[in-house]
Design a protein around this motif. Structure first.
Motif, PDB file in Angstrom:
ATOM      1  N   LEU A  32       4.022   4.483  10.147  1.00 29.37           N
ATOM      2  CA  LEU A  32       3.685   3.082   9.901  1.00 29.37           C
ATOM      3  C   LEU A  32       2.971   2.589  11.099  1.00 29.37           C
ATOM      4  O   LEU A  32       2.813   1.317  11.360  1.00 29.37           O
ATOM      5  CB  LEU A  32       4.359   1.802   8.924  1.00 29.37           C
ATOM      6  CG  LEU A  32       4.903   1.930   7.826  1.00 29.37           C
ATOM      7  CD1 LEU A  32       5.975   3.424   7.866  1.00 29.37           C
ATOM      8  CD2 LEU A  32       5.518   0.873   7.497  1.00 29.37           C
ATOM      9  N   LEU A  78      13.744  -1.141   7.231  1.00 27.43           N
ATOM     10  CA  LEU A  78      14.039  -0.623   6.801  1.00 27.43           C
ATOM     11  C   LEU A  78      14.615   0.888   7.111  1.00 27.43           C
ATOM     12  O   LEU A  78      16.020   1.141   6.339  1.00 27.43           O
ATOM     13  CB  LEU A  78      13.330  -0.103   5.931  1.00 27.43           C
ATOM     14  CG  LEU A  78      11.641  -0.943   5.067  1.00 27.43           C
ATOM     15  CD1 LEU A  78      10.639   0.067   4.648  1.00 27.43           C
ATOM     16  CD2 LEU A  78      12.284  -1.328   3.667  1.00 27.43           C
ATOM     17  N   GLY A  85      -4.577   2.985  12.786  1.00 21.89           N
ATOM     18  CA  GLY A  85      -4.948   4.519  12.767  1.00 21.89           C
ATOM     19  C   GLY A  85      -5.777   4.403  14.314  1.00 21.89           C
ATOM     20  O   GLY A  85      -5.702   5.517  15.347  1.00 21.89           O
ATOM     21  N   VAL A 104       9.025   6.151   4.569  1.00 23.22           N
ATOM     22  CA  VAL A 104       9.918   5.750   5.824  1.00 23.22           C
ATOM     23  C   VAL A 104      11.950   5.878   5.541  1.00 23.22           C
ATOM     24  O   VAL A 104      12.597   6.565   6.535  1.00 23.22           O
ATOM     25  CB  VAL A 104       9.968   4.370   7.216  1.00 23.22           C
ATOM     26  CG1 VAL A 104      10.362   3.314   6.289  1.00 23.22           C
ATOM     27  CG2 VAL A 104       9.887   5.704   8.356  1.00 23.22           C
ATOM     28  N   ARG A 163      -6.268   6.643   8.557  1.00 21.52           N
ATOM     29  CA  ARG A 163      -6.844   7.111   9.825  1.00 21.52           C
ATOM     30  C   ARG A 163      -5.547   7.685  10.489  1.00 21.52           C
ATOM     31  O   ARG A 163      -5.788   8.285  11.273  1.00 21.52           O
ATOM     32  CB  ARG A 163      -7.398   5.952  10.186  1.00 21.52           C
ATOM     33  CG  ARG A 163      -8.903   6.553   9.548  1.00 21.52           C
ATOM     34  CD  ARG A 163      -9.707   5.005  10.329  1.00 21.52           C
ATOM     35  NE  ARG A 163      -9.015   3.666  10.601  1.00 21.52           N
ATOM     36  CZ  ARG A 163      -8.479   2.548  11.503  1.00 21.52           C
ATOM     37  NH1 ARG A 163      -9.004   2.759  12.493  1.00 21.52           N
ATOM     38  NH2 ARG A 163      -7.836   1.935  11.566  1.00 21.52           N
ATOM     39  N   ARG A 175       0.734  -1.219   0.238  1.00 18.14           N
ATOM     40  CA  ARG A 175      -0.412  -0.008  -0.311  1.00 18.14           C
ATOM     41  C   ARG A 175       1.112   1.014  -0.142  1.00 18.14           C
ATOM     42  O   ARG A 175       0.524   2.117  -0.478  1.00 18.14           O
ATOM     43  CB  ARG A 175      -1.064  -0.100   1.082  1.00 18.14           C
ATOM     44  CG  ARG A 175      -1.843   1.098   1.605  1.00 18.14           C
ATOM     45  CD  ARG A 175      -3.277   0.891   1.342  1.00 18.14           C
ATOM     46  NE  ARG A 175      -3.248  -0.142   2.564  1.00 18.14           N
ATOM     47  CZ  ARG A 175      -4.418  -0.169   2.664  1.00 18.14           C
ATOM     48  NH1 ARG A 175      -5.334  -0.051   2.488  1.00 18.14           N
ATOM     49  NH2 ARG A 175      -4.590  -0.331   4.293  1.00 18.14           N
ATOM     50  N   GLY A 176       1.909   1.949   0.304  1.00 15.35           N
ATOM     51  CA  GLY A 176       3.156   2.258   0.919  1.00 15.35           C
ATOM     52  C   GLY A 176       3.444   2.476  -0.504  1.00 15.35           C
ATOM     53  O   GLY A 176       3.347   3.403  -0.465  1.00 15.35           O
TER      54      GLY A 176
HETATM   55  P1  ATP Z   1      -5.173   3.741   8.709  1.00 14.87           P
HETATM   56  O1  ATP Z   1      -5.733   2.609   9.656  1.00 14.87           O
HETATM   57  O2  ATP Z   1      -4.286   4.590   9.649  1.00 14.87           O
HETATM   58  O3  ATP Z   1      -5.818   4.189   8.365  1.00 14.87           O
HETATM   59  P2  ATP Z   1      -4.203   1.200   7.048  1.00 14.87           P
HETATM   60  O4  ATP Z   1      -5.301   0.262   7.667  1.00 14.87           O
HETATM   61  O5  ATP Z   1      -3.993   1.723   5.874  1.00 14.87           O
HETATM   62  O6  ATP Z   1      -3.890   2.712   7.758  1.00 14.87           O
HETATM   63  P3  ATP Z   1      -1.655  -0.396   7.628  1.00 14.87           P
HETATM   64  O7  ATP Z   1      -2.243  -1.322   6.478  1.00 14.87           O
HETATM   65  O8  ATP Z   1      -1.994  -0.163   9.370  1.00 14.87           O
HETATM   66  O9  ATP Z   1      -2.364   1.013   7.183  1.00 14.87           O
HETATM   67  O10 ATP Z   1      -0.103   0.390   7.662  1.00 14.87           O
HETATM   68  C1  ATP Z   1       0.329   0.940   6.320  1.00 14.87           C
HETATM   69  C2  ATP Z   1       0.858   2.157   6.479  1.00 14.87           C
HETATM   70  O11 ATP Z   1       1.721   2.068   6.033  1.00 14.87           O
HETATM   71  C3  ATP Z   1      -0.214   2.726   5.091  1.00 14.87           C
HETATM   72  O12 ATP Z   1      -0.663   4.205   5.008  1.00 14.87           O
HETATM   73  C4  ATP Z   1       0.827   2.549   4.113  1.00 14.87           C
HETATM   74  O13 ATP Z   1       0.632   3.470   3.277  1.00 14.87           O
HETATM   75  C5  ATP Z   1       1.528   2.958   4.880  1.00 14.87           C
HETATM   76  N1  ATP Z   1       3.637   2.699   4.570  1.00 14.87           N
HETATM   77  C6  ATP Z   1       3.482   1.146   4.166  1.00 14.87           C
HETATM   78  N2  ATP Z   1       5.153   0.926   3.804  1.00 14.87           N
HETATM   79  C7  ATP Z   1       5.345   2.300   4.144  1.00 14.87           C
HETATM   80  C8  ATP Z   1       6.404   3.582   3.914  1.00 14.87           C
HETATM   81  N3  ATP Z   1       8.096   2.479   3.625  1.00 14.87           N
HETATM   82  N4  ATP Z   1       6.893   4.227   4.795  1.00 14.87           N
HETATM   83  C9  ATP Z   1       5.448   5.314   4.870  1.00 14.87           C
HETATM   84  N5  ATP Z   1       4.562   4.347   5.205  1.00 14.87           N
HETATM   85  C10 ATP Z   1       4.299   3.313   4.890  1.00 14.87           C
END
Ligand code: ATP
Length: 249
Positions: free
Chosen positions: A160, A83, A163, A199, A186, A39-40
C-alpha cells in the motif's frame, strides 16, 4: 469489535472493515486510510476476493527477492499494521528483514503509536522514528526515512504505497516490491514486482513461501527473479478482470 456472524457471506470483508475502522479510532490509521481501503476493496471485488495463480507467483518471486537481498526492509503504514501486524513481524523474522514505519500523513504521534503497536505484537526493533535521511525527489515529510532502514535498503517491500514514493525508491536504485490490489495504480506500474492481491492474503502467503524457499540456493532464487516480467503480470491481471466482467453478463 462489533459481533459479525461467521456465516455472513461477506464475513472476511466485514472483519477487515471493522479492523480499519477501529484503527482510525485508535489513531493508527489516518481517516484517508478509509478511502484507500475502499479503493482496494473495489478492486478485490473485481478480482473475486481470492489470490489468483499469477499473484501467488508474484508472491513467490517477491519472497525470492527478499531472501536474496543484502538489506531488505518491509515498509509499513497504518492500514498495514491494522490488518497484518503479526504477519509482517513473523515475515521479517523469517527473511530476516527490518520493519520501518513510513507514513503519507506523517506525524510524530502516529509514528510512535504504530511503532508501539508493532512492539506490542512482538517486533524487536522498529525503524522510522529517527528520520535521519531523505528519499530524494519527494517533498518534506513524505521523504523522511531512517538511514539504517529504507535509505540504505536494496530491496523494499511496500504494501500500500503511493506512486511518487515507489518511483522515488526506484530512482534510488532499489528493488521495489509492491502489494496493491489496483493493477492500474502508479505504484503497481512502477514497481519491479507487483503483487495484485489483498495485503491480508499476500503477507501470509509471502510468509508461507518464505518457509519453503529459505532452503533453496541463491542461484535458484535468482533464476526465479530473472524470469519475472512485471509488465506481463499487470497485463494478465487487467485481462483477467475484463474477462471475468464479460463472463458475468
Ligand atoms: P498511486 O499513487 O500508486 O496511483 P493511489 O493514489 O490510487 O495510488 P493510494 O490512495 O495512495 O493510491 O493508496 C491506496 C492503494 O492501496 C490503492 O491502489 C488500493 O488499491 C490499495 N489498497 C488498499 N487497501 C488494500 C489492501 N488491503 N490490500 C492491497 N492493496 C490495497
Amino acid at each position: 469489535m462489533k459481533e459479525i456472524p461467521k456465516t455472513h457471506p461477506r464475513y472476511a470483508s466485514l472483519i477487515t472493515r471493522e479492523k480499519i475502522s477501529q484503527a482510525v479510532k485508535n489513531g493508527i490509521v489516518h481517516e484517508t486510510g478509509l478511502i484507500a481501503h475502499g479503493r482496494g476493496e473495489a478492486f478485490d471485488y473485481l478480482l473475486g476476493e481470492k489470490t489468483l495463480p499469477q499473484a501467488d507467483m508474484a508472491e513467490k518471486v517477491s519472497t525470492a527477492a527478499l531472501l536474496c537481498a543484502k538489506s531488505p526492509v518491509i515498509s509499513v503504514n497504518g492500514n498495514v499494521v491494522a490488518l497484518v501486524a503479526e504477519d509482517c513481524i513473523s515475515l521479517a523474522d523469517i527473511i530476516p528483514a527490518k520493519i520501518e514505519v513510513n507514513l503519507f500523513h506523517r506525524t510524530k504521534k502516529r509514528i510512535e503509536k504504530i511503532s508501539k503497536e508493532l512492539s506490542n505484537y512482538g517486533a524487536k526493533k522498529v525503524y522510522g522514528q529517527k528520520a535521519d535521511a531523505k528519499i530524494p525527489g519527494l517533498e518534506h515529510s513524505r521523504s523522511l526515512c531512517d538511514r539504517e532502514g529504507i535509505y540504505s535498503a536494496d530491496v523494499v517491500l511496500v504494501p500500500l504505497e503511493d506512486g511518487d514514493r515507489s518511483q522515488a525508491l526506484r530512482k534510488m536504485g532499489k528493488t521495489v516490491i509492491a502489494i496493491d490490489l489496483n493493477p492500474l495504480s502508479r505504484t503497481a506500474r512502477s514497481a519491479n514486482i507487483t503483487v495484485i492481491d489483498n495485503v491480508t492474503r499476500a503477507i501470509p502467503n509471502i510468509k508461507k513461501w518464505g518457509y519453503k524457499l529459505k532452503n533453496f540456493n541463491k542461484n535458484e532464487l535468482q533464476a526465479l527473479i530473472e524470469m519475472w516480467d512485471n509488465e506481463n503480470n499487470l497485463r494478465d491481471m487487467v485481462s483477467y478482470i475484463s474477462k471475468r466482467l464479460n463472463s458475468l453478463f
